[in-house]
Design a protein around this motif. Structure first.
Motif, PDB file in Angstrom:
ATOM      1  N   LEU A 212       0.827  -1.206   0.000  1.00 58.81           N
ATOM      2  CA  LEU A 212       0.000   0.000   0.000  1.00 58.81           C
ATOM      3  C   LEU A 212       0.864   1.260   0.000  1.00 58.81           C
ATOM      4  N   GLY A 213       1.929   1.224   0.786  1.00 51.45           N
ATOM      5  CA  GLY A 213       2.800   2.394   0.857  1.00 51.45           C
ATOM      6  C   GLY A 213       3.553   2.642  -0.431  1.00 51.45           C
ATOM      7  N   GLN A 214       4.092   1.569  -1.029  1.00 53.96           N
ATOM      8  CA  GLN A 214       4.826   1.733  -2.283  1.00 53.96           C
ATOM      9  C   GLN A 214       3.899   2.188  -3.406  1.00 53.96           C
ATOM     10  N   GLY A 215       2.662   1.681  -3.399  1.00 52.48           N
ATOM     11  CA  GLY A 215       1.705   2.122  -4.409  1.00 52.48           C
ATOM     12  C   GLY A 215       1.376   3.598  -4.268  1.00 52.48           C
ATOM     13  N   TRP A 216       1.242   4.061  -3.020  1.00 51.47           N
ATOM     14  CA  TRP A 216       0.937   5.476  -2.782  1.00 51.47           C
ATOM     15  C   TRP A 216       2.093   6.367  -3.207  1.00 51.47           C
ATOM     16  N   LYS A 217       3.327   5.894  -3.040  1.00 48.15           N
ATOM     17  CA  LYS A 217       4.481   6.692  -3.436  1.00 48.15           C
ATOM     18  C   LYS A 217       4.563   6.875  -4.952  1.00 48.15           C
ATOM     19  N   GLN A 218       3.923   6.002  -5.682  1.00 51.77           N
ATOM     20  CA  GLN A 218       3.953   6.092  -7.142  1.00 51.77           C
ATOM     21  C   GLN A 218       2.771   6.893  -7.680  1.00 51.77           C
ATOM     22  N   ARG A 219       2.414   7.948  -6.946  1.00 49.72           N
ATOM     23  CA  ARG A 219       1.284   8.804  -7.351  1.00 49.72           C
ATOM     24  C   ARG A 219       1.456   9.391  -8.756  1.00 49.72           C
ATOM     25  N   PRO A 220       2.660   9.853  -9.127  1.00 46.51           N
ATOM     26  CA  PRO A 220       2.779  10.386 -10.493  1.00 46.51           C
ATOM     27  C   PRO A 220       2.416   9.361 -11.569  1.00 46.51           C
ATOM     28  N   LEU A 221       2.737   8.092 -11.318  1.00 51.52           N
ATOM     29  CA  LEU A 221       2.477   7.056 -12.311  1.00 51.52           C
ATOM     30  C   LEU A 221       0.990   6.761 -12.438  1.00 51.52           C
ATOM     31  N   TRP A 222       0.336   6.392 -11.304  1.00 50.91           N
ATOM     32  CA  TRP A 222      -1.075   6.033 -11.430  1.00 50.91           C
ATOM     33  C   TRP A 222      -1.954   7.262 -11.672  1.00 50.91           C
ATOM     34  N   GLY A 223      -1.466   8.439 -11.274  1.00 50.22           N
ATOM     35  CA  GLY A 223      -2.207   9.648 -11.607  1.00 50.22           C
ATOM     36  C   GLY A 223      -2.206   9.902 -13.105  1.00 50.22           C
ATOM     37  N   TYR A 224      -1.046   9.702 -13.725  1.00 50.45           N
ATOM     38  CA  TYR A 224      -0.935   9.883 -15.176  1.00 50.45           C
ATOM     39  C   TYR A 224      -1.748   8.811 -15.911  1.00 50.45           C
ATOM     40  N   LEU A 225      -1.655   7.561 -15.454  1.00 49.85           N
ATOM     41  CA  LEU A 225      -2.380   6.473 -16.116  1.00 49.85           C
ATOM     42  C   LEU A 225      -3.889   6.664 -16.009  1.00 49.85           C
ATOM     43  N   GLY A 226      -4.360   7.122 -14.838  1.00 47.84           N
ATOM     44  CA  GLY A 226      -5.794   7.355 -14.675  1.00 47.84           C
ATOM     45  C   GLY A 226      -6.309   8.432 -15.611  1.00 47.84           C
ATOM     46  N   TRP A 227      -5.540   9.496 -15.766  1.00 45.93           N
ATOM     47  CA  TRP A 227      -5.942  10.569 -16.690  1.00 45.93           C
ATOM     48  C   TRP A 227      -5.881  10.095 -18.131  1.00 45.93           C
ATOM     49  N   GLN A 228      -4.887   9.281 -18.461  1.00 47.58           N
ATOM     50  CA  GLN A 228      -4.786   8.751 -19.813  1.00 47.58           C
ATOM     51  C   GLN A 228      -5.933   7.800 -20.137  1.00 47.58           C
ATOM     52  N   ASP A 229      -6.430   7.080 -19.138  1.00 47.48           N
ATOM     53  CA  ASP A 229      -7.590   6.207 -19.359  1.00 47.48           C
ATOM     54  C   ASP A 229      -8.776   7.009 -19.870  1.00 47.48           C
ATOM     55  N   ILE A 230      -8.980   8.183 -19.285  1.00 43.03           N
ATOM     56  CA  ILE A 230     -10.102   9.032 -19.700  1.00 43.03           C
ATOM     57  C   ILE A 230      -9.848   9.612 -21.086  1.00 43.03           C
ATOM     58  N   LYS A 231      -8.635  10.101 -21.317  1.00 43.11           N
ATOM     59  CA  LYS A 231      -8.322  10.684 -22.620  1.00 43.11           C
ATOM     60  C   LYS A 231      -8.404   9.642 -23.738  1.00 43.11           C
ATOM     61  N   GLN A 232      -7.971   8.424 -23.434  1.00 42.65           N
ATOM     62  CA  GLN A 232      -8.008   7.372 -24.438  1.00 42.65           C
ATOM     63  C   GLN A 232      -9.441   7.009 -24.813  1.00 42.65           C
ATOM     64  N   ARG A 233     -10.330   7.070 -23.820  1.00 40.90           N
ATOM     65  CA  ARG A 233     -11.726   6.727 -24.079  1.00 40.90           C
ATOM     66  C   ARG A 233     -12.369   7.713 -25.045  1.00 40.90           C
ATOM     67  N   TYR A 234     -11.944   8.960 -24.996  1.00 45.22           N
ATOM     68  CA  TYR A 234     -12.542   9.992 -25.854  1.00 45.22           C
ATOM     69  C   TYR A 234     -11.542  10.504 -26.894  1.00 45.22           C
ATOM     70  N   ARG A 235     -10.608   9.637 -27.294  1.00 45.35           N
ATOM     71  CA  ARG A 235      -9.625  10.024 -28.299  1.00 45.35           C
ATOM     72  C   ARG A 235     -10.302  10.328 -29.636  1.00 45.35           C
ATOM     73  N   ARG A 236      -9.846  11.372 -30.280  1.00 42.05           N
ATOM     74  CA  ARG A 236     -10.355  11.836 -31.566  1.00 42.05           C
ATOM     75  C   ARG A 236     -11.788  12.376 -31.471  1.00 42.05           C
ATOM     76  N   SER A 237     -12.249  12.595 -30.256  1.00 41.02           N
ATOM     77  CA  SER A 237     -13.552  13.230 -30.071  1.00 41.02           C
ATOM     78  C   SER A 237     -13.362  14.738 -30.001  1.00 41.02           C
ATOM     79  N   VAL A 238     -14.290  15.483 -30.590  1.00 45.46           N
ATOM     80  CA  VAL A 238     -14.168  16.947 -30.621  1.00 45.46           C
ATOM     81  C   VAL A 238     -14.261  17.522 -29.213  1.00 45.46           C
ATOM     82  N   LEU A 239     -15.244  17.052 -28.443  1.00 48.39           N
ATOM     83  CA  LEU A 239     -15.456  17.571 -27.095  1.00 48.39           C
ATOM     84  C   LEU A 239     -14.607  16.865 -26.050  1.00 48.39           C
TER      85      LEU A 239
END
Length: 287
Positions: A34-61
């Motif tokens: 749990l502690g090591q996972g929390w320390k990797q906030r930049p990684l899972w934060g970036y991946l979580g945001w990319q999940d959303i962007k990937q879902r709406y890739r090539r969408s105008v809005l």
């Protein structure tokens, strides 16, 4: 061999001995994950945001579709069920929209949580990362969805003003508690579902049933006079919805919902930690 090499080898041996002494089932390894996972906030934060962007890739809005779809569904259901139940649209539409806002977060953590490790099979097998990283990524992604949809609540508060007061600030700790519960649900259901693959379909069916049993498109206050209202209180999702919806709509705060949520949180976190301690090392073999 130099003295420095000897000291390095001794240090490595000591760490290996500590790991072996801890064994695959140990609280140290569970909390370290749990502690090591929390320390990797930049990684899972970036991946979580990319999940959303990937879902709406090539969408105008792009990610704005999250709020647009939420607004359309909330408006349609609020008008429809408001007409069926004879509710005042100025209060019922914000009631339904806020309930859906919270429900989307809850159901997302439940449904995606049951498959959080199955869906990341490749990463778990070939990437030496803590299991909790995938849980943090899931909860972060659902939090981003919630914040996107919160725009709908803001618009409704402008169109249909509600009697808000200082109690609206209680929505912040309430959401923090909701996030904590989403995390332990993902850990517990994710590990169990990885071992027993029949669990995700069962959870999906139960989640759909919970939606109709939770006061989202029907008024909890009107139903309280019904003799069956006592059984509605058994539904745990009801209490999670109410601790956030009441302050967001300026409704009187019913503190017994907080007591129930607190008890469930403690028990759920304890169960997730026990499951993490006993079966964390086996997930890589089960996926």
């Amino acid at each position: 061999m130099t003295a420095g090499d000897d000291r390095a080898q001794d240090s490595t041996s000591e760490r290996a001995a500590l790991v072996d002494a801890a064994g695959p089932r140990s609280w140290r390894r569970a909390f370290n994950d749990l502690g090591q996972g929390w320390k990797q906030r930049p990684l899972w934060g970036y991946l979580g945001w990319q999940d959303i962007k990937q879902r709406y890739r090539r969408s105008v809005l792009g990610p704005l579709w999250i709020s647009i779809s939420m607004g359309v569904i909330a408006t349609a259901m609020g008008i429809l069920y408001g007409a069926l139940f004879g509710e005042d649209i100025t209060t019922f539409l914000p009631y339904v929209a806020t309930g859906l806002l919270i429900w989307n977060f809850v159901s997302g953590c439940i449904l995606e949580g049951s498959e959080v490790f199955i869906a990341n099979e490749g990463l778990i097998r070939f990437l030496p990362a803590p299991l909790s990283l995938h849980v943090y990524r899931l909860v972060w992604r659902q939090t981003l969805f919630f914040l996107h949809n919160l725009v709908i609540w803001g618009i409704l508060m402008i169109v249909f003003p509600q009697p808000l007061s200082w109690t609206v600030l209680l929505a912040i700790p309430a959401f923090v508690v909701l996030v904590l519960n989403g995390a332990w649900i993902a850990v517990l259901s994710g590990i169990i579902a990885t071992r027993f693959r029949d669990i995700p379909p069962i959870i999906a069916s139960l989640t759909q049933l919970l939606f109709f049993m939770t006061p989202i498109v029907w008024s909890y206050e009107r139903f309280r006079s019904n003799p069956l209202a006592t059984y509605v209180e058994i539904n745990p999702v009801l209490h999670y919805v109410e601790i956030i919806r009441q302050p967001l709509l300026g409704l009187p705060i019913a503190w017994h919902h907080w007591y129930v949520v607190g008890a469930i949180t403690v028990v759920g976190c304890a169960a997730a930690l026990v499951c993490m301690r006993n079966y964390r090392s086996r997930v890589a073999y089960w996926v």
